[in-house]
Structure formats: structure tokens, C-alpha cells
Motif scaffolding. Sequence first.
Motif, PDB file in Angstrom:
ATOM      1  N   GLY A   3      25.679 -31.348  20.238  1.00  0.00           N
ATOM      2  CA  GLY A   3      25.821 -30.290  19.250  1.00  0.00           C
ATOM      3  C   GLY A   3      24.592 -29.396  19.135  1.00  0.00           C
ATOM      4  O   GLY A   3      24.696 -28.266  18.669  1.00  0.00           O
ATOM      5  N   GLY A   4      23.455 -29.875  19.559  1.00  0.00           N
ATOM      6  CA  GLY A   4      22.224 -29.099  19.499  1.00  0.00           C
ATOM      7  C   GLY A   4      21.891 -28.357  20.774  1.00  0.00           C
ATOM      8  O   GLY A   4      20.893 -27.635  20.844  1.00  0.00           O
ATOM      9  N   LEU A  19      16.948 -26.637  20.478  1.00  0.00           N
ATOM     10  CA  LEU A  19      17.632 -25.703  19.597  1.00  0.00           C
ATOM     11  C   LEU A  19      17.089 -24.288  19.780  1.00  0.00           C
ATOM     12  O   LEU A  19      15.885 -24.060  19.697  1.00  0.00           O
ATOM     13  CB  LEU A  19      17.459 -26.112  18.133  1.00  0.00           C
ATOM     14  CG  LEU A  19      18.219 -27.338  17.628  1.00  0.00           C
ATOM     15  CD1 LEU A  19      17.824 -27.617  16.184  1.00  0.00           C
ATOM     16  CD2 LEU A  19      19.714 -27.110  17.720  1.00  0.00           C
ATOM     17  N   THR A  20      17.992 -23.352  20.026  1.00  0.00           N
ATOM     18  CA  THR A  20      17.600 -21.952  20.081  1.00  0.00           C
ATOM     19  C   THR A  20      18.805 -21.078  19.803  1.00  0.00           C
ATOM     20  O   THR A  20      19.943 -21.437  20.138  1.00  0.00           O
ATOM     21  CB  THR A  20      16.995 -21.571  21.450  1.00  0.00           C
ATOM     22  OG1 THR A  20      16.571 -20.199  21.395  1.00  0.00           O
ATOM     23  CG2 THR A  20      18.014 -21.704  22.572  1.00  0.00           C
ATOM     24  N   SER A  21      18.550 -19.927  19.199  1.00  0.00           N
ATOM     25  CA  SER A  21      19.572 -18.898  19.033  1.00  0.00           C
ATOM     26  C   SER A  21      19.149 -17.625  19.741  1.00  0.00           C
ATOM     27  O   SER A  21      19.682 -16.553  19.474  1.00  0.00           O
ATOM     28  CB  SER A  21      19.819 -18.612  17.550  1.00  0.00           C
ATOM     29  OG  SER A  21      20.456 -19.710  16.934  1.00  0.00           O
ATOM     30  N   ASN A  44      32.241 -29.700  19.995  1.00  0.00           N
ATOM     31  CA  ASN A  44      31.171 -30.695  19.894  1.00  0.00           C
ATOM     32  C   ASN A  44      31.725 -32.112  19.744  1.00  0.00           C
ATOM     33  O   ASN A  44      31.073 -33.083  20.139  1.00  0.00           O
ATOM     34  CB  ASN A  44      30.263 -30.356  18.721  1.00  0.00           C
ATOM     35  CG  ASN A  44      29.435 -29.109  18.976  1.00  0.00           C
ATOM     36  OD1 ASN A  44      29.240 -28.695  20.125  1.00  0.00           O
ATOM     37  ND2 ASN A  44      28.964 -28.485  17.913  1.00  0.00           N
ATOM     38  N   GLY A  91      22.107 -25.599  23.809  1.00  0.00           N
ATOM     39  CA  GLY A  91      22.637 -24.338  24.271  1.00  0.00           C
ATOM     40  C   GLY A  91      23.304 -24.589  25.620  1.00  0.00           C
ATOM     41  O   GLY A  91      22.764 -25.330  26.439  1.00  0.00           O
ATOM     42  N   SER A 134      25.290 -20.713  21.998  1.00  0.00           N
ATOM     43  CA  SER A 134      24.208 -21.447  21.337  1.00  0.00           C
ATOM     44  C   SER A 134      24.764 -22.625  20.550  1.00  0.00           C
ATOM     45  O   SER A 134      25.971 -22.809  20.421  1.00  0.00           O
ATOM     46  CB  SER A 134      23.444 -20.516  20.397  1.00  0.00           C
ATOM     47  OG  SER A 134      24.220 -20.271  19.234  1.00  0.00           O
ATOM     48  N   TRP A 135      23.848 -23.376  19.978  1.00  0.00           N
ATOM     49  CA  TRP A 135      24.271 -24.536  19.178  1.00  0.00           C
ATOM     50  C   TRP A 135      25.031 -24.091  17.928  1.00  0.00           C
ATOM     51  O   TRP A 135      25.825 -24.851  17.381  1.00  0.00           O
ATOM     52  CB  TRP A 135      23.057 -25.381  18.793  1.00  0.00           C
ATOM     53  CG  TRP A 135      22.104 -24.712  17.857  1.00  0.00           C
ATOM     54  CD1 TRP A 135      21.162 -23.771  18.167  1.00  0.00           C
ATOM     55  CD2 TRP A 135      21.996 -24.924  16.456  1.00  0.00           C
ATOM     56  NE1 TRP A 135      20.475 -23.384  17.045  1.00  0.00           N
ATOM     57  CE2 TRP A 135      20.963 -24.077  15.978  1.00  0.00           C
ATOM     58  CE3 TRP A 135      22.661 -25.749  15.540  1.00  0.00           C
ATOM     59  CZ2 TRP A 135      20.585 -24.044  14.633  1.00  0.00           C
ATOM     60  CZ3 TRP A 135      22.285 -25.713  14.214  1.00  0.00           C
ATOM     61  CH2 TRP A 135      21.261 -24.868  13.779  1.00  0.00           C
ATOM     62  N   ARG A 136      24.805 -22.814  17.516  1.00  0.00           N
ATOM     63  CA  ARG A 136      25.531 -22.274  16.361  1.00  0.00           C
ATOM     64  C   ARG A 136      26.756 -21.472  16.787  1.00  0.00           C
ATOM     65  O   ARG A 136      27.325 -20.723  15.996  1.00  0.00           O
ATOM     66  CB  ARG A 136      24.593 -21.387  15.536  1.00  0.00           C
ATOM     67  CG  ARG A 136      23.398 -22.120  14.981  1.00  0.00           C
ATOM     68  CD  ARG A 136      22.705 -21.332  13.901  1.00  0.00           C
ATOM     69  NE  ARG A 136      22.230 -20.050  14.371  1.00  0.00           N
ATOM     70  CZ  ARG A 136      21.524 -19.209  13.611  1.00  0.00           C
ATOM     71  NH1 ARG A 136      21.251 -19.523  12.355  1.00  0.00           N
ATOM     72  NH2 ARG A 136      21.106 -18.074  14.105  1.00  0.00           N
ATOM     73  N   SER A 137      27.123 -21.598  18.062  1.00  0.00           N
ATOM     74  CA  SER A 137      28.294 -20.912  18.633  1.00  0.00           C
ATOM     75  C   SER A 137      28.150 -19.400  18.695  1.00  0.00           C
ATOM     76  O   SER A 137      29.144 -18.669  18.706  1.00  0.00           O
ATOM     77  CB  SER A 137      29.589 -21.294  17.902  1.00  0.00           C
ATOM     78  OG  SER A 137      29.901 -22.647  18.150  1.00  0.00           O
ATOM     79  N   GLU A 138      26.906 -18.914  18.749  1.00  0.00           N
ATOM     80  CA  GLU A 138      26.700 -17.513  19.100  1.00  0.00           C
ATOM     81  C   GLU A 138      26.952 -17.399  20.603  1.00  0.00           C
ATOM     82  O   GLU A 138      26.665 -18.329  21.355  1.00  0.00           O
ATOM     83  CB  GLU A 138      25.268 -17.090  18.764  1.00  0.00           C
ATOM     84  CG  GLU A 138      24.942 -17.216  17.292  1.00  0.00           C
ATOM     85  CD  GLU A 138      23.495 -17.590  17.047  1.00  0.00           C
ATOM     86  OE1 GLU A 138      22.823 -16.877  16.285  1.00  0.00           O
ATOM     87  OE2 GLU A 138      23.020 -18.599  17.626  1.00  0.00           O
TER      88      GLU A 138
END
Length: 127
Positions: free
Chosen positions: A30-31, A101-103, A73, A33, A52-56
Motif C-alpha cells: 500500500g505504500g 512513500l512519494t507523491s 491494495n 509507488g 502513487s500510494w495515494r492513487s495519484e
Amino acid sequence: QVQLVESGGGLVQAGGSLRLSCAASGRTFGGFGMGWFRQAPGKEREFVAAISWRSEMVYADSVKGRFTISRDNAKNTVYLQMNSLKPEDSAVYYCAAHRTLTSNMGFLSKDGTYDDWGQGTQVTVSS
């Protein structure tokens, strides 16, 4: 190290669709990219899409509007839905994992960013 296994490649006619899957090992998926890249014979590996991990999400211009990257995830899996395929989409498609983690989507569009790579799956689009 993360193990990545791609599937879903094959032969399809121009205008058709395929969905690639990439299953990842590891409890911290989940974390990650995740990215998709491709390499055609005689050409350099090129970026296709990343999430990304935030689904960007970010896409190469050549696939925008035709390809969609997504992740599940719960299944440790990233997907690449490919529609309106063209002969120039023919290549070996690789998924890759970035374990930090990166966006920064620009960062995730560069192959040097990634820590782990799958073996690839062949996509062939006939005209």
C-alpha cells in the motif's frame, strides 16, 4: 526485495483491449509507488504510467485517454487497462515498484526511481 509478476499480455488486433496485472509480494504494498514501462525491439525502455500510494496517476502522452492504471491494495496488485490498442503499443511491458512513500509523479515517471522490476509480459498488436 519485492517480487513482481506480470500477466495478461498477448496478441490482440488493433483497436482491441488488454488488461495487464502485476502481483507484488510484501505486506507494505500500500505504500509503494508502482509504474508500468515498456520496451519495443531496438528501442529504449519508456515510461507508460505510474500510480502513487495515494492513487495519484500520471501517463505518457502516447497513452493518455487509452490506458488506465489502477491498484488494489487488498490484492497487492496493480493493473494497466489498455484500450484502443495500436501496433506501436507492441512491446514487452514491465511493472516496477518504488518502495518509499512519494507523491512526486515526475519522480515516478523515471525508470531510475524504481527499486524492483518484474520479468515483463509481451503485448503484440496486429494491424
